[in-house]
Design a protein around this motif. Structure first.
Motif, short mmCIF file in Angstrom:
data_model
loop_
_atom_site.label_atom_id
_atom_site.label_comp_id
_atom_site.label_asym_id
_atom_site.label_seq_id
_atom_site.Cartn_x
_atom_site.Cartn_y
_atom_site.Cartn_z
N MET A 266 0.89 -1.37 -0.21
CA MET A 266 -0.05 0.06 0.01
C MET A 266 0.93 1.31 0.02
N LEU A 267 2.25 1.29 0.82
CA LEU A 267 2.97 2.33 0.88
C LEU A 267 3.45 2.43 -0.50
N ARG A 268 3.95 1.56 -1.43
CA ARG A 268 4.38 1.73 -2.64
C ARG A 268 3.24 2.32 -3.78
N LEU A 269 2.04 1.95 -3.33
CA LEU A 269 1.09 2.33 -4.53
C LEU A 269 0.75 3.78 -4.15
N LYS A 270 1.24 4.52 -2.77
CA LYS A 270 1.06 5.87 -2.60
C LYS A 270 1.86 6.70 -3.60
N ASN A 271 3.13 6.09 -3.81
CA ASN A 271 4.18 6.72 -4.55
C ASN A 271 3.98 6.67 -5.99
N ILE B 113 -5.96 -0.52 -5.63
CA ILE B 113 -5.76 0.56 -6.49
C ILE B 113 -6.88 1.80 -6.13
N THR B 114 -8.12 1.22 -6.02
CA THR B 114 -9.20 1.96 -5.81
C THR B 114 -9.11 2.58 -4.31
N ARG B 115 -8.96 1.65 -3.53
CA ARG B 115 -8.72 2.21 -2.20
C ARG B 115 -7.69 3.32 -1.92
N SER B 116 -6.49 3.07 -2.74
CA SER B 116 -5.48 3.91 -2.54
C SER B 116 -5.98 5.36 -3.02
N ILE B 117 -7.06 5.34 -4.10
CA ILE B 117 -7.42 6.67 -4.80
C ILE B 117 -8.56 7.07 -3.71
#
Length: 588
Positions: free
Chosen positions: A1-6, A212-216
């Protein structure tokens, strides 16, 4: 999840789309492979079915050939040529059909055992067909002996060919069942593989899509909630999302926006507390809010400065107004006192005018009496010719009358002097009244008209008294002459007739003068009446002026009270304006 933020949101969406497309392609390829396998198996199954149908055709043809042979033999035995010919024509077709079927089976995709069996029974079948043809040919030739001999061999060949075809049919049908089972297994495996791939692809797509949707959506939901609270006025919000994607940029922009709004709010709070020294630096050329707020503060600062200057000017003006109002109040009181004194003077003049009017009436009555006396003297002169004996007595009476006339003339002269004095006082009063009317302004217009009329009446009175004085002088002269005449009459009666005539003329002149004097006194009396009326009007006008002066005094008191209220308002405004700080050095 941390990588998805970047990872950028666009890249996330592209990855999600690629994953979905990969899942779709994987499922499609798996399905395509299964479909191709099923198509191949279907083609094999169709070929197998065709082989089975061909086998069935061969088996039917095997039985048909036997039946045709026996029909031909029966027809030959019975001599039925038609039946025999029909059988002879039908048999080649059946033989060709069976031969073609065997050739088709030879070219079909068969198992090796089936192919070996086909190759093994094919000579038997060929021999069976050849014997059938021979038997029919013998039957057509009516060679019954040879035909009967061949029936036994034909039966053996028929049995052998039938057994071979039966064996071949079992192999062909067994292969078909195997192909069907294989097709079903392949279809089941393809379906299972497609389902497995679809399930795995769906799980991967849903899992990655959810991540991905959650990260957005999660940061967007937090920022949306913060934006809603900011819209409700709660600007104390914290945006904790930090990333290197577009959402991180949006979060940074939100934090800058909150800091910007907080700065504007802090500046507005400072302004609300009276500190106008706050400065707002615009973020950019498009920062309309900061520029508008800065203009508002500058405008407030300028307005407050003007208000402070205005309050100082207002305080000074109010002080001057109060001074002027106090002076006006003093002047109004002085004017009221002067009007009161003038009213008292007019009342005294009114009493004097009434006395003068009364005297004028008495003088008029005396003039009428004098006229009557003069008329009596004229009548006595007319009777003088008839009674000269009574001349002496009448002359004495005339002397007395003349003496009384002189006394009355002197009295009239005194009254005329009094009237002249009143006229002069009326003139002075009219002048003073005109001056007071000019000082009274609008309220003194009517009083000015009355003063002008009083002045005109005083002028007429002086003219009339001058005329009366002139007449009295003539009367006195005539009286003196009459006295001389009477003295001469007493001394010289001898010339009585001539002197009587002269006295008659003098008496007639005296009578005319007395009549004129009586008329003049009547005019003086009428003028005195008019003067009395004018003085009454002056008194009424002065009363109006006095009331107007009282009203002016009351108005001045109201103005003074309003000025003091205005001064209090100015002080309050000054205190309010002083609450705002216009500069850092404390200047207000």
């Amino acid at each position: 999840m941390l990588r998805l933020k970047n990872i950028a949101v666009g890249i996330k969406l592209v990855v999600l789309i690629i994953i979905l497309l990969g899942a779709v392609v994987t499922v499609g390829l798996t399905s395509y492979h299964g479909i191709r396998l099923l198509e191949a198996l279907n083609r094999q199954s169709e070929q197998q079915q065709e082989t089975v149908r061909s086998m069935a055709v061969a088996e039917r043809a095997h039985e048909t050939v036997r039946a045709l042979v026996f029909r031909a033999l029966v027809a030959a035995h019975t001599g039925d040529t038609t039946e025999l010919n029909a059988t002879g024509e039908e048999l080649p077709t059946v033989l060709d059909s069976m031969t073609g079927t065997l050739e088709t089976l030879g070219t079909a995709s068969l198992e090796q055992e089936t192919k070996d069996t086909l190759a093994r029974i094919r000579p038997d079948v060929t021999a069976y067909l050849a014997q059938a043809q021979d038997l029919v040919t013998l039957a057509q030739r009516t060679d019954r002996a040879k035909a009967v001999e061949g029936i036994s061999q034909f039966r053996d060949t028929y049995t052998k060919a039938g057994e071979g075809l039966q064996e071949l049919g079992l192999l062909v049908r067994g292969g078909t069942s195997f192909m069907t089972a294989q097709s079903e297994d392949a279809a089941a495996n393809a379906t299972k593989n497609a389902s497995t791939v679809f399930t795995i692809a769906a799980i991967l797509a849903v899992g990655l899509g959810w991540a991905i949707t959650r990260s957005i959506t999660k940061p967007l939901a937090k920022m949306t909630k913060a934006a809603s609270r900011i819209a409700d006025g709660d600007i104390v919000q914290q945006i904790g999302h930090i990333s290197k994607d577009e959402l991180g940029t949006l979060a940074d922009a939100f934090r800058e926006l909150i800091a910007y709004i907080h700065g504007i709010a802090t500046a507005a709070d400072t302004v609300s507390k009276g500190d106008l020294t706050v400065r707002i630096a615009p973020k950019s050329e498009q920062d309309v809010l900061s520029r508008s707020f800065a203009r508002m503060v500058d405008t407030l600062r300028e307005m407050n400065g003007r208000i402070q200057d205005g309050t100082q000017v207002l305080a000074s003006s109010i002080s001057q107004i109060l001074t002027s109002v106090s002076q006006m109040a003093t002047s109004t009181h002085e004017t009221a006192s002067a009007v009161t004194e003038t009213t008292s003077t007019i009342e005294e003049v009114k009493h004097i005018a009434r006395a003068s009017n009364q005297k004028a009436k008495e003088v008029a009555v005396s003039s009428q009496q004098t006229a009557s006396v003069s008329l009596g003297g004229e009548q006595a002169l007319e009777r003088a010719a008839a009674g000269m004996r009574r001349i002496r007595e009448q002359m004495n009476s005339i002397a007395d009358s003349v003496i009384r006339l002189g006394e009355q003339s002197q009295t009239i002269g005194g009254i005329i002097d009094t009237v002249n004095a009143l006229a002069e006082q009326s003139t002075l009063l009219a002048v003073n009244a005109a001056i007071e009317a000019a000082n009274a302004g609008t309220h003194g217009k009517g009083f000015a008209v009355v003063a002008r009329e009083v002045k005109n009446l005083a002028t007429q009175s002086r003219n009339a008294t001058a005329q009366v004085q002139h007449i009295l002088n003539d009367i006195q002269k005539a009286a003196n002459i009459a006295v001389l005449v009477t003295e001469q009459g007493t001394k010289s009666v001898e010339v009585g007739v001539e002197q009587s005539l002269e006295a008659g003329d003098s008496i007639r002149v005296l009578s005319q003068n007395i009549t004129e004097a009586a008329h003049a006194m009547t005019q003086i009396s009428a003028s005195s009446e008019q003067q009395l009326l004018g003085i009454d009007q002056v008194a009424y006008a002065m009363a109006n002026v006095q009331r107007a002066t009282s009203q002016n005094a009351e108005g001045v008191r109201h103005i003074e009270g309003a000025a003091r209220d205005l001064q209090s308002v100015g002080e309050t405004l000054k205190e309010l304006a002083a609450q705002y700080t216009l500069a850092r050095n404390g200047l207000r």
